[in-house]
Design an enzyme around this catalytic site. Structure first.
Site, mmCIF file in Angstrom:
data_model
loop_
_atom_site.group_PDB
_atom_site.id
_atom_site.type_symbol
_atom_site.label_atom_id
_atom_site.label_comp_id
_atom_site.label_asym_id
_atom_site.label_seq_id
_atom_site.Cartn_x
_atom_site.Cartn_y
_atom_site.Cartn_z
ATOM 1 N N GLU A 1 32.527 56.271 21.964
ATOM 2 C CA GLU A 1 32.198 57.212 20.874
ATOM 3 C C GLU A 1 31.439 58.390 21.443
ATOM 4 O OE1 GLU A 1 30.106 55.816 17.408
ATOM 5 O OE2 GLU A 1 31.320 54.001 17.296
ATOM 6 N N GLU B 1 27.682 48.790 18.880
ATOM 7 C CA GLU B 1 26.280 49.193 18.723
ATOM 8 C C GLU B 1 25.441 48.098 18.067
ATOM 9 O OE1 GLU B 1 26.124 53.005 16.762
ATOM 10 O OE2 GLU B 1 27.375 53.960 18.268
HETATM 11 O O1 IFM Z 1 29.346 56.918 12.298
HETATM 12 C C1 IFM Z 1 28.656 56.295 13.320
HETATM 13 C C2 IFM Z 1 29.439 55.122 13.870
HETATM 14 O O2 IFM Z 1 29.743 54.214 12.883
HETATM 15 C C3 IFM Z 1 28.647 54.410 14.941
HETATM 16 N N1 IFM Z 1 28.163 55.333 15.929
HETATM 17 C C4 IFM Z 1 27.528 56.532 15.493
HETATM 18 C C5 IFM Z 1 28.377 57.251 14.458
HETATM 19 C C6 IFM Z 1 27.682 58.539 13.989
HETATM 20 O O3 IFM Z 1 26.462 58.237 13.398
#
Ligand code: IFM
Length: 474
Positions: free
Chosen positions: A378, A173
């Protein structure tokens, strides 16, 4: 109708170093920008830090055994840069690399595939404070040299673990690193300078390309190299031209600013035009875009929720995600655009629950990057999970969230998307950045006082899906 997934589909869970490891001062590890930020009063809710986190550094064997018990086939973790190369430059620290080697060996012994992320937001503090490069923006990601330091670090990790890790991710990200870190200030290092954020975005693109090139040189041919992005699903509040233009602008700043260079070797014209009042982009040097456009073996997509935008702020003040005093809009040059709460159910983060956004994203990249395999690196949700009188943790909302999103993933597969795996965020409740320990994303509950792990009912449900390689009907 059955909802079977393809043979070999990877079912995993994910974490990140600063969110779970703790052991912040052990083994020669030096502070990262997140250590500094979390220790700055007012930056993280309740003054929480990742000093101890969920003690994964000391409990990784227990955590791997838990994954094995749940029947998970893969684990996505990140390496703490300042644990393996303390100053962000120079020689590697063997003790740090040994921790990851033990973790990887443990995973492989249990038949769990490691997916290694090189950078999940924890830049060595020394690189942020770097003044050697003489950049007006100081050190950190706005500073070009950081990209080259990242490639050297990638080489260190690849040489140490390349014989046993086959799935490699450069950045996680990068939008958050650039825009939450340097424009809105809700993430480390906490700056509020939109031009620094745009410079950071470019140097993250460059860093990704340099690291991908290094990984390709060092790793065996069987290794897959990818990046995990959090492309935005942006919806316009109406079909009025101002709202559609807001949608376009946010899509450029959230997504195409990375997918442009990484997938197509160019920044989008509309992004350059929108941001022209801020910068002439002269920090992009000849050859940078060709480097950023290094061929990838797969693309990781992180998805949680869509955004709803409008071009005029008459009905709603702009909403900025994140806790933190003095924060600003992350949207460099588009600060006037209003973000609205989409209707319907939402999670404890206030994020609306909309699995169709995941389907839309998978189809988008299936079309935009034909032939590039996709992973959902994710997806998950925070809820206010509490143990009952017997100590069990029931989280039917998370099961419903996962079921909805896995249905969307299955629909995308049926539509022809080459989706290879799904990583639930997160294995464990952990340090949720500026929200500290107040938001629980884990499939496994952690009692932060005792570090006791208790699989929630969602962990058992997910384990059943992974074992069957199929979604149950109800
Ligand atoms: O916890 C975060 C993660 O580190 C990166 N993506 C989003 C998750 C939830 O906010």
């Amino acid at each position: 109708m059955t909802h079977r997934f393809p043979p070999g589909f990877l079912w995993g869970s994910a974490t990140a170093a600063y969110q779970v490891e703790g052991a912040a001062r052990e083994g020669g590890r030096t502070p990262s920008i997140w250590d500094t930020f979390a220790h700055t009063p007012g930056k993280v809710l309740a003054g929480d830090t990742g000093d101890i986190a969920v003690d994964h550094f000391h409990r990784s064997s227990e955590d791997v055994a838990l994954m094995a018990e749940l029947g998970l086939g893969a684990y996505r973790f990140s390496v703490s840069w300042s644990r393996v190369q303390p100053t962000g430059r120079g020689p590697a620290l063997q003790r740090g690399l040994d921790f990851y080697r033990r973790l990887v060996d443990d995973l492989l012994d249990h038949g769990i595939s490691p997916m290694l992320t090189l950078y999940h937001w924890d830049l060595p503090q020394e690189l942020e404070a770097d003044i050697h490069g003489g950049s007006a923006a100081g050190g950190g990601w706005p500073h070009r040299d950081t990209a080259y330091r990242f490639a050297d670090y990638a080489a260190i990790v690849a040489e140490a673990l390349g014989d046993r890790v086959e799935l490699w991710t450069t950045l996680n990200e990068p939008w958050c690193s650039a825009f939450l870190g340097y424009a809105s200030g809700v993430h480390a290092p906490g700056h509020t300078d939109p031009v620094a954020a745009l410079r950071a975005a470019h140097h993250l693109n460059l860093a990704h390309g340099l690291a991908a090139r290094t990984l390709r040189e060092v790793l065996p041919a069987r290794a897959d190299i990818m990046v995990s992005l959090n492309p935005a699903v942006v919806r316009a509040r109406s079909s009025a031209p101002a709202d559609l233009d807001a949608q376009r602008q946010i899509d450029a700043l959230a997504t195409r600013i990375f997918t442009g260079p990484m997938l197509h070797g160019a920044y989008p014209d509309d992004l350059l035009a929108d941001t022209a009042p801020l910068t002439d982009w002269s920090f992009v040097h000849d050859g940078d875009l060709a480097i950023a456009h290094h061929p990838l073996d797969a693309l990781g997509i992180n998805y949680y929720t869509p955004s709803l935008v409008s071009g005029s702020t008459d009905n709603a003040p702009p909403r900025h995600d994140g806790h933190g005093a003095g924060s600003r809009s992350p949207w460099a040059g588009a600060e006037h655009i209003a973000f609205h709460q989409p209707p319907g159910e939402h999670t404890e983060m206030g994020w609306s629950i909309d699995p169709s956004g995941l389907y839309d994203l998978l189809l988008r990249f299936h079309r935009e990057a034909p032939g590039l395999p996709l992973y959902i690196t994710e997806n998950g949700a925070a809820f206010d999970d509490k143990p009952d009188a017997e100590g069990a943790v029931h989280d039917p909302e998370r099961i419903a969230y996962l079921r909805g999103h896995l249905h969307a993933a299955h629909r995308a597969l049926a539509a022809g998307v080459d989706l290879r795996g799904y990583f639930l965020w997160s294995l464990l409740d952990n340090f949720e950045w500026s929200y500290g320990y107040s938001k629980r994303f884990g499939a496994v509950h952690v009692d932060f006082a005792t570090q006791t792990r208790t699989p929630k009912s969602s962990a058992r449900w997910y384990a059943g899906v992974a074992r069957a390689n199929e979604l149950p009907d109800s």
